[in-house]
Design a protein around this motif. Structure first.
Motif, PDB file in Angstrom:
ATOM      1  N   GLY A 113      14.557  35.732 -20.973  1.00 25.95           N
ATOM      2  CA  GLY A 113      13.974  35.005 -20.034  1.00 25.95           C
ATOM      3  C   GLY A 113      14.863  34.521 -19.113  1.00 25.95           C
ATOM      4  N   GLY A 114      16.133  34.780 -18.974  1.00 25.70           N
ATOM      5  CA  GLY A 114      17.029  34.294 -17.865  1.00 25.70           C
ATOM      6  C   GLY A 114      16.619  35.063 -16.790  1.00 25.70           C
ATOM      7  N   GLY A 115      17.136  34.854 -15.367  1.00 26.31           N
ATOM      8  CA  GLY A 115      17.084  35.457 -14.117  1.00 26.31           C
ATOM      9  C   GLY A 115      17.698  34.633 -13.092  1.00 26.31           C
ATOM     10  N   SER A 116      17.202  35.087 -11.939  1.00 30.87           N
ATOM     11  CA  SER A 116      17.693  34.386 -10.728  1.00 30.87           C
ATOM     12  C   SER A 116      16.606  33.750  -9.865  1.00 30.87           C
ATOM     13  CB  SER A 116      18.390  35.210  -9.678  1.00 30.87           C
ATOM     14  OG  SER A 116      19.413  35.910 -10.223  1.00 30.87           O
ATOM     15  N   VAL A 117      16.962  32.443  -9.716  1.00 33.93           N
ATOM     16  CA  VAL A 117      15.590  31.653  -9.013  1.00 33.93           C
ATOM     17  C   VAL A 117      16.437  30.708  -8.056  1.00 33.93           C
ATOM     18  CG1 VAL A 117      14.241  31.580 -11.090  1.00 33.93           C
ATOM     19  CG2 VAL A 117      15.852  29.750 -10.770  1.00 33.93           C
ATOM     20  N   GLN A 118      15.492  30.236  -7.225  1.00 33.16           N
ATOM     21  CA  GLN A 118      15.997  29.348  -6.117  1.00 33.16           C
ATOM     22  C   GLN A 118      16.050  27.724  -6.845  1.00 33.16           C
ATOM     23  OE1 GLN A 118      13.836  30.305  -2.412  1.00 33.16           O
ATOM     24  NE2 GLN A 118      15.503  31.173  -1.679  1.00 33.16           N
ATOM     25  N   ALA A 119      16.469  27.107  -5.995  1.00 28.42           N
ATOM     26  CA  ALA A 119      16.712  25.575  -6.458  1.00 28.42           C
ATOM     27  C   ALA A 119      15.195  25.124  -6.405  1.00 28.42           C
ATOM     28  CB  ALA A 119      17.426  24.886  -5.695  1.00 28.42           C
ATOM     29  N   GLY A 120      14.908  24.178  -7.489  1.00 28.23           N
ATOM     30  CA  GLY A 120      13.589  23.672  -7.601  1.00 28.23           C
ATOM     31  C   GLY A 120      12.694  24.622  -8.376  1.00 28.23           C
ATOM     32  N   GLY A 121      13.046  25.863  -8.756  1.00 25.48           N
ATOM     33  CA  GLY A 121      12.257  26.868  -9.267  1.00 25.48           C
ATOM     34  C   GLY A 121      12.310  26.482 -10.819  1.00 25.48           C
ATOM     35  N   SER A 122      11.623  27.194 -11.746  1.00 27.37           N
ATOM     36  CA  SER A 122      11.364  27.168 -13.258  1.00 27.37           C
ATOM     37  C   SER A 122      11.518  28.511 -13.920  1.00 27.37           C
ATOM     38  CB  SER A 122      10.048  26.621 -13.534  1.00 27.37           C
ATOM     39  OG  SER A 122       9.664  25.512 -12.886  1.00 27.37           O
ATOM     40  N   LEU A 123      12.151  28.522 -14.970  1.00 23.49           N
ATOM     41  CA  LEU A 123      12.188  29.589 -15.902  1.00 23.49           C
ATOM     42  C   LEU A 123      11.819  29.160 -17.562  1.00 23.49           C
ATOM     43  CD1 LEU A 123      15.699  31.238 -14.658  1.00 23.49           C
ATOM     44  CD2 LEU A 123      13.295  32.134 -14.881  1.00 23.49           C
ATOM     45  N   ARG A 124      11.524  30.056 -18.067  1.00 25.75           N
ATOM     46  CA  ARG A 124      11.211  29.831 -19.614  1.00 25.75           C
ATOM     47  C   ARG A 124      12.204  30.784 -20.427  1.00 25.75           C
ATOM     48  NH1 ARG A 124       5.913  29.859 -23.579  1.00 25.75           N
ATOM     49  NH2 ARG A 124       6.359  32.044 -23.337  1.00 25.75           N
ATOM     50  N   LEU A 125      13.299  30.135 -21.023  1.00 21.95           N
ATOM     51  CA  LEU A 125      14.117  30.809 -22.046  1.00 21.95           C
ATOM     52  C   LEU A 125      13.391  31.245 -23.400  1.00 21.95           C
ATOM     53  CD1 LEU A 125      17.516  29.662 -20.985  1.00 21.95           C
ATOM     54  CD2 LEU A 125      16.289  31.165 -20.047  1.00 21.95           C
ATOM     55  N   SER A 126      13.471  32.128 -24.198  1.00 22.47           N
ATOM     56  CA  SER A 126      12.954  32.526 -25.207  1.00 22.47           C
ATOM     57  C   SER A 126      13.951  32.706 -26.079  1.00 22.47           C
ATOM     58  CB  SER A 126      11.802  33.409 -25.465  1.00 22.47           C
ATOM     59  OG  SER A 126      10.665  33.071 -24.583  1.00 22.47           O
ATOM     60  N   CYS A 127      14.054  32.436 -27.497  1.00 17.79           N
ATOM     61  CA  CYS A 127      14.996  32.862 -28.414  1.00 17.79           C
ATOM     62  C   CYS A 127      14.222  33.155 -29.708  1.00 17.79           C
ATOM     63  CB  CYS A 127      15.779  31.951 -28.792  1.00 17.79           C
ATOM     64  SG  CYS A 127      17.094  32.179 -30.223  1.00 17.79           S
ATOM     65  N   VAL A 128      14.002  34.525 -30.124  1.00 24.23           N
ATOM     66  CA  VAL A 128      13.657  35.115 -31.318  1.00 24.23           C
ATOM     67  C   VAL A 128      14.394  34.960 -32.475  1.00 24.23           C
ATOM     68  CG1 VAL A 128      12.258  36.794 -32.376  1.00 24.23           C
ATOM     69  CG2 VAL A 128      11.895  36.226 -29.940  1.00 24.23           C
ATOM     70  N   THR A 129      14.201  34.350 -33.628  1.00 21.01           N
ATOM     71  CA  THR A 129      15.227  34.439 -34.812  1.00 21.01           C
ATOM     72  C   THR A 129      14.532  35.385 -35.988  1.00 21.01           C
ATOM     73  OG1 THR A 129      14.004  32.702 -35.938  1.00 21.01           O
ATOM     74  CG2 THR A 129      15.555  32.042 -34.188  1.00 21.01           C
ATOM     75  N   SER A 130      15.537  35.842 -36.457  1.00 24.73           N
ATOM     76  CA  SER A 130      15.051  36.840 -37.690  1.00 24.73           C
ATOM     77  C   SER A 130      16.065  36.629 -38.744  1.00 24.73           C
ATOM     78  CB  SER A 130      14.871  38.542 -37.318  1.00 24.73           C
ATOM     79  OG  SER A 130      16.415  38.910 -36.933  1.00 24.73           O
ATOM     80  N   GLY A 131      15.508  36.683 -40.033  1.00 25.54           N
ATOM     81  CA  GLY A 131      16.478  36.461 -41.217  1.00 25.54           C
ATOM     82  C   GLY A 131      16.561  34.978 -41.395  1.00 25.54           C
ATOM     83  N   PHE A 132      15.994  33.894 -40.720  1.00 24.95           N
ATOM     84  CA  PHE A 132      16.510  32.578 -40.587  1.00 24.95           C
ATOM     85  C   PHE A 132      15.487  31.689 -41.507  1.00 24.95           C
ATOM     86  CE2 PHE A 132      18.781  28.906 -39.429  1.00 24.95           C
ATOM     87  CZ  PHE A 132      18.050  28.019 -38.971  1.00 24.95           C
ATOM     88  N   THR A 133      16.128  30.868 -42.316  1.00 23.90           N
ATOM     89  CA  THR A 133      14.860  30.231 -43.272  1.00 23.90           C
ATOM     90  C   THR A 133      14.845  28.801 -42.673  1.00 23.90           C
ATOM     91  OG1 THR A 133      15.895  31.555 -45.213  1.00 23.90           O
ATOM     92  CG2 THR A 133      14.518  29.225 -45.494  1.00 23.90           C
ATOM     93  N   TYR A 134      13.666  28.618 -42.091  1.00 25.48           N
ATOM     94  CA  TYR A 134      13.419  27.332 -41.706  1.00 25.48           C
ATOM     95  C   TYR A 134      13.521  26.066 -42.284  1.00 25.48           C
ATOM     96  CZ  TYR A 134      12.588  29.651 -37.038  1.00 25.48           C
ATOM     97  OH  TYR A 134      12.987  30.369 -36.000  1.00 25.48           O
ATOM     98  N   ARG A 135      14.512  25.670 -42.932  1.00 20.66           N
ATOM     99  CA  ARG A 135      14.822  24.453 -43.761  1.00 20.66           C
ATOM    100  C   ARG A 135      15.931  23.846 -43.452  1.00 20.66           C
ATOM    101  NH1 ARG A 135      13.612  26.727 -48.968  1.00 20.66           N
ATOM    102  NH2 ARG A 135      15.570  27.565 -49.031  1.00 20.66           N
ATOM    103  N   GLY A 136      15.938  22.602 -43.132  1.00 20.66           N
ATOM    104  CA  GLY A 136      17.022  21.552 -43.029  1.00 20.66           C
ATOM    105  C   GLY A 136      18.032  22.259 -41.969  1.00 20.66           C
ATOM    106  N   TYR A 137      17.478  22.443 -40.625  1.00 24.18           N
ATOM    107  CA  TYR A 137      17.921  23.201 -39.442  1.00 24.18           C
ATOM    108  C   TYR A 137      18.075  22.451 -38.431  1.00 24.18           C
ATOM    109  CZ  TYR A 137      13.308  23.808 -38.025  1.00 24.18           C
ATOM    110  OH  TYR A 137      11.941  23.627 -37.604  1.00 24.18           O
ATOM    111  N   CYS A 138      18.866  22.743 -37.438  1.00 21.68           N
ATOM    112  CA  CYS A 138      18.869  22.374 -35.936  1.00 21.68           C
ATOM    113  C   CYS A 138      18.757  23.741 -35.208  1.00 21.68           C
ATOM    114  CB  CYS A 138      19.944  21.490 -35.549  1.00 21.68           C
ATOM    115  SG  CYS A 138      19.937  20.024 -35.831  1.00 21.68           S
ATOM    116  N   LEU A 139      17.905  23.739 -34.418  1.00 21.97           N
ATOM    117  CA  LEU A 139      18.303  24.959 -33.318  1.00 21.97           C
ATOM    118  C   LEU A 139      18.309  24.291 -32.018  1.00 21.97           C
ATOM    119  CD1 LEU A 139      14.856  26.821 -34.337  1.00 21.97           C
ATOM    120  CD2 LEU A 139      17.443  27.644 -34.600  1.00 21.97           C
ATOM    121  N   ALA A 140      19.382  24.831 -31.245  1.00 25.10           N
ATOM    122  CA  ALA A 140      19.877  24.411 -29.845  1.00 25.10           C
ATOM    123  C   ALA A 140      19.880  25.519 -28.871  1.00 25.10           C
ATOM    124  CB  ALA A 140      20.911  23.550 -30.193  1.00 25.10           C
ATOM    125  N   TRP A 141      19.903  24.976 -27.781  1.00 24.56           N
ATOM    126  CA  TRP A 141      20.300  25.814 -26.225  1.00 24.56           C
ATOM    127  C   TRP A 141      21.490  25.033 -25.910  1.00 24.56           C
ATOM    128  CZ3 TRP A 141      18.206  30.184 -24.677  1.00 24.56           C
ATOM    129  CH2 TRP A 141      17.001  30.633 -25.261  1.00 24.56           C
TER     130      TRP A 141
END
Length: 126
Positions: free
Chosen positions: A8-36
């Protein structure tokens, strides 16, 4: 094997928007933190800064620079964590990394995160 893959990264002009995505695999969603995290140009890996965090209670934390502009969300069904970025500024230019901590304590210290993606580049021009 836990894997995190950003997109989802890219080049934009100031004031623009982007949406980054992070697909996880093999991860158990228990007692976690996910961060950028992001690493600005010319900065060392140790200087990565936390941008946004979401934990297993769905609580979120944002860096002051991100508050009001960025939103972190988690789609458990799709095993994907998103970072929606609006009103982008040139100083947001960086390599953005998705990371996972398990267990999670503060959620804001880089040392807590044991799983990392390879990053996606965001470039904001003025």
């Amino acid at each position: 094997l836990v894997q995190l893959v950003e997109s989802g990264g890219g080049s934009v002009q100031a004031g623009g928007s982007l949406r980054l995505s992070c697909v996880t695999s093999g991860f158990t969603y228990r007692g976690y933190c996910l961060a950028w995290f992001r690493q600005a140009p010319g900065k060392d890996r140790k200087e990565r800064e936390v941008v946004a965090v979401i934990d297993s209670a769905a609580d979120t934390t944002y860096a002051d620079s991100a508050k009001g502009r960025f939103t972190i969300t988690l789609d458990l069904a799709g095993n994907t964590v998103y970072l929606n970025m609006t009103a982008l500024k040139p100083e947001d230019t960086a390599l953005y990394y998705c990371a996972a901590a398990q267990p999670c304590y503060t959620g804001t210290r880089m040392g807590e995160y044991i799983y990392w993606g390879r990053g996606t580049q965001v470039t904001v021009s003025s």
